[in-house]
Design an enzyme around this catalytic site. Structure first.
Site, PDB file in Angstrom:
ATOM      1  N   VAL A  91       0.839  -1.196   0.000  1.00 39.65           N
ATOM      2  CA  VAL A  91       0.000   0.000   0.000  1.00 39.65           C
ATOM      3  C   VAL A  91       0.877   1.250   0.000  1.00 39.65           C
ATOM      4  CG1 VAL A  91      -1.758   1.298   1.290  1.00 39.65           C
ATOM      5  CG2 VAL A  91      -1.820  -1.217   1.261  1.00 39.65           C
ATOM      6  N   CYS A  92       0.556   2.175  -0.900  1.00 40.06           N
ATOM      7  CA  CYS A  92       1.234   3.468  -0.974  1.00 40.06           C
ATOM      8  C   CYS A  92       0.292   4.511  -0.377  1.00 40.06           C
ATOM      9  CB  CYS A  92       1.564   3.801  -2.430  1.00 40.06           C
ATOM     10  SG  CYS A  92       2.326   5.405  -2.652  1.00 40.06           S
ATOM     11  N   LEU A  93       0.568   4.913   0.856  1.00 36.56           N
ATOM     12  CA  LEU A  93      -0.287   5.849   1.577  1.00 36.56           C
ATOM     13  C   LEU A  93       0.596   6.691   2.481  1.00 36.56           C
ATOM     14  CD1 LEU A  93      -3.258   6.659   2.313  1.00 36.56           C
ATOM     15  CD2 LEU A  93      -3.193   4.842   4.027  1.00 36.56           C
TER      16      LEU A  93
END
Length: 157
Positions: A91-93
Site C-alpha cells: 500500500v502506498c499511503l
C-alpha cells in the site's frame, strides 16, 4: 526496542477487541499456537454504496521491532487492482511513509480506516500501479468494471 513494539501491539490488540469498526478484522498471526504480534492478518470491508462494497479485502500488516517509531508494511495480495497499490500488493499511503505522514501515535485502527478510505478515493498524485492509474484517469468505466470484478473475488468469509 522490541519490548516497546510488542508492548504497544499487545495494547493495541486489547483496544481493538473492545472497539473495532464494523466489518473489519485485525488479529495477530498464530503459528502452531504461538501468537506473532509483529504480523497481523486483516480484512477491510468495502465501504457501502461504493464500487468496493461487498468485498472484504485481505491485508497483512508487518511490524518491525522499531514500531511505533516506524510504520508497518501493509500489503494486499499480489496483483491487487488499485492506483495506489504496488503490483507487489504494498500500500502506498502517506500515513505509512515514515518520511511523510507517519506519526508514532497512529493506531492500527486509524491505519485500516485510512486504507479503506484510500480504496474509494485514490490519490492520482501518487500512482503505484500503471494499469489502474491509467484506467482511473482515462477510462473510468473500465476502471469501475475492474473494481467491481475484484470485489467479487473477495467475498465475506
Amino acid at each position: 526496542m522490541s519490548g516497546i513494539a510488542r508492548g504497544r501491539l499487545a495494547e493495541e490488540r486489547k483496544v481493538w477487541r473492545k472497539d473495532r469498526p464494523h466489518g473489519f478484522v485485525a488479529r495477530p498471526e498464530t503459528v502452531d499456537g504461538a501468537v506473532n504480534l509483529l504480523r497481523w492478518e486483516c480484512s477491510i470491508p468495502g465501504r457501502k454504496d461504493t464500487l468496493w462494497a461487498g468485498g472484504f479485502y485481505p491485508l497483512t500488516m508487518e511490524f518491525s521491532e522499531d514500531y511505533p517509531s516506524k510504520p508497518p508494511k501493509c500489503k494486499f495480495p499480489q496483483g491487487f487492482f488499485h492506483p495506489n497499490i504496488y503490483p507487489s500488493g504494498t500500500v502506498c499511503l502517506s500515513i505509512l511513509n515514515e518520511d511523510e505522514g507517519w506519526r508514532p501515535s497512529i493506531t492500527v485502527k486509524q491505519i485500516l480506516m485510512g486504507i479503506q478510505d484510500l480504496l474509494d478515493s485514490p490519490n492520482p498524485a501518487s500512482p503505484a500501479q500503471s494499469e489502474a492509474y491509467m484506467l482511473f484517469t482515462n477510462d473510468r468505466a473500465d476502471y469501475d468494471r475492474k473494481v467491481k470484478e475484484q470485489s467479487l473475488r473477495y467475498p465475506a468469509l
